[in-house]
Design a protein around this motif. Sequence first.
Motif, short mmCIF file in Angstrom:
data_model
loop_
_atom_site.label_atom_id
_atom_site.label_comp_id
_atom_site.label_asym_id
_atom_site.label_seq_id
_atom_site.Cartn_x
_atom_site.Cartn_y
_atom_site.Cartn_z
N GLU A 74 -8.84 15.41 10.75
CA GLU A 74 -8.55 13.98 10.89
C GLU A 74 -9.09 13.34 12.16
N GLY A 75 -9.58 14.16 13.09
CA GLY A 75 -10.02 13.63 14.38
C GLY A 75 -11.33 12.87 14.28
N PHE A 76 -11.56 12.02 15.27
CA PHE A 76 -12.79 11.25 15.36
C PHE A 76 -13.71 11.89 16.39
N PRO A 77 -15.03 11.76 16.21
CA PRO A 77 -15.97 12.32 17.18
C PRO A 77 -15.76 11.74 18.58
N VAL A 78 -16.03 12.56 19.57
CA VAL A 78 -15.85 12.20 20.98
C VAL A 78 -16.53 10.87 21.30
N ARG A 79 -17.77 10.71 20.88
CA ARG A 79 -18.52 9.49 21.19
C ARG A 79 -17.86 8.25 20.58
N GLN A 80 -17.34 8.38 19.37
CA GLN A 80 -16.69 7.25 18.71
C GLN A 80 -15.41 6.85 19.45
N VAL A 81 -14.64 7.83 19.92
CA VAL A 81 -13.42 7.54 20.66
C VAL A 81 -13.75 6.87 22.00
N ALA A 82 -14.78 7.37 22.68
CA ALA A 82 -15.20 6.76 23.96
C ALA A 82 -15.66 5.32 23.74
N ARG A 83 -16.41 5.10 22.67
CA ARG A 83 -16.88 3.74 22.36
C ARG A 83 -15.70 2.81 22.07
N TRP A 84 -14.72 3.32 21.30
CA TRP A 84 -13.52 2.53 21.01
C TRP A 84 -12.77 2.16 22.29
N LEU A 85 -12.60 3.14 23.19
CA LEU A 85 -11.91 2.85 24.45
C LEU A 85 -12.64 1.77 25.24
N ASN A 86 -13.95 1.87 25.31
CA ASN A 86 -14.71 0.83 26.03
C ASN A 86 -14.57 -0.53 25.35
N ASP A 87 -14.63 -0.55 24.03
CA ASP A 87 -14.45 -1.82 23.31
C ASP A 87 -13.07 -2.42 23.59
N GLU A 88 -12.06 -1.59 23.62
CA GLU A 88 -10.69 -2.06 23.83
C GLU A 88 -10.42 -2.49 25.28
N LEU A 89 -10.99 -1.77 26.25
CA LEU A 89 -10.54 -1.91 27.63
C LEU A 89 -11.55 -2.53 28.59
N SER A 90 -12.80 -2.70 28.19
CA SER A 90 -13.81 -3.22 29.12
C SER A 90 -13.51 -4.63 29.60
N GLU A 91 -13.03 -5.48 28.72
CA GLU A 91 -12.77 -6.86 29.11
C GLU A 91 -11.68 -6.95 30.17
N GLU A 92 -10.60 -6.22 29.97
CA GLU A 92 -9.52 -6.21 30.95
C GLU A 92 -9.92 -5.44 32.21
N GLY A 93 -10.69 -4.38 32.02
CA GLY A 93 -11.22 -3.64 33.15
C GLY A 93 -10.37 -2.52 33.69
N LYS A 94 -9.10 -2.43 33.22
CA LYS A 94 -8.27 -1.31 33.69
C LYS A 94 -7.12 -1.06 32.74
N ALA A 95 -6.63 0.16 32.84
CA ALA A 95 -5.44 0.58 32.12
C ALA A 95 -4.65 1.46 33.08
N TYR A 96 -3.39 1.68 32.74
CA TYR A 96 -2.51 2.44 33.62
C TYR A 96 -1.97 3.67 32.91
N SER A 97 -1.73 4.72 33.70
CA SER A 97 -1.23 5.99 33.18
C SER A 97 -0.12 6.50 34.08
N PHE A 100 -6.02 7.50 18.50
CA PHE A 100 -7.00 8.26 17.74
C PHE A 100 -6.91 9.74 18.08
N LEU A 101 -6.91 10.57 17.06
CA LEU A 101 -7.08 12.01 17.26
C LEU A 101 -8.55 12.26 17.58
N ILE A 102 -8.81 13.31 18.35
CA ILE A 102 -10.17 13.62 18.80
C ILE A 102 -10.59 14.97 18.25
N GLN A 103 -11.75 15.00 17.58
CA GLN A 103 -12.30 16.27 17.08
C GLN A 103 -12.74 17.11 18.27
N PRO A 104 -12.25 18.34 18.39
CA PRO A 104 -12.68 19.19 19.50
C PRO A 104 -14.15 19.59 19.34
N LEU A 105 -14.84 19.61 20.45
CA LEU A 105 -16.22 20.10 20.45
C LEU A 105 -16.19 21.62 20.32
#
Length: 166
Positions: free
Chosen positions: A66-89, A37-42
Amino acid sequence: MSETLPTVLDIEASGFGRGSYPIEVGIARPDGTTCAFLIQPLDEWTHWDPKAELLHGISRERLHREGFPVRQVARWLNDELSEEGKAYSDSWGYDNTWLSLLFHHAGMLPGFRLEALRILLSEDQQALWSDTKEAVIAERGIHRHRAGEDARLLQLTYQRTQQLCQ
């Protein structure tokens, strides 16, 4: 192949250093699918490095369009990653800073931890990493510096180095 791949997260940013902020976040899921997701700058996010734009090819105007609001992106990340509990970078220092900034401005807490990808790698995998990554880029024609594709590239490089070291 039945091995489980790690969930990999990648962030593209407005630049590096003080004042930079996340502009795109992407993940590669354990099944190999990706999403970004692209992120709309504040309004207060004003830092813009033209050299970074040359790398990722994303304009500030495109983010506003085309970016999505910060809160929407954060919510999406939590929805995607909360069950697994971690991601790697692979760039934990930068990505964790930008992720923290995203969640702070969203007024939310992340429901997962971001960890350094290198903790999953053996010494042999680390030794093969750079050459293997370049080979995967060449074979797959991956477009670098887009969050979803970079996350998948890291995942594929992990998988290949793991196979080479068995």
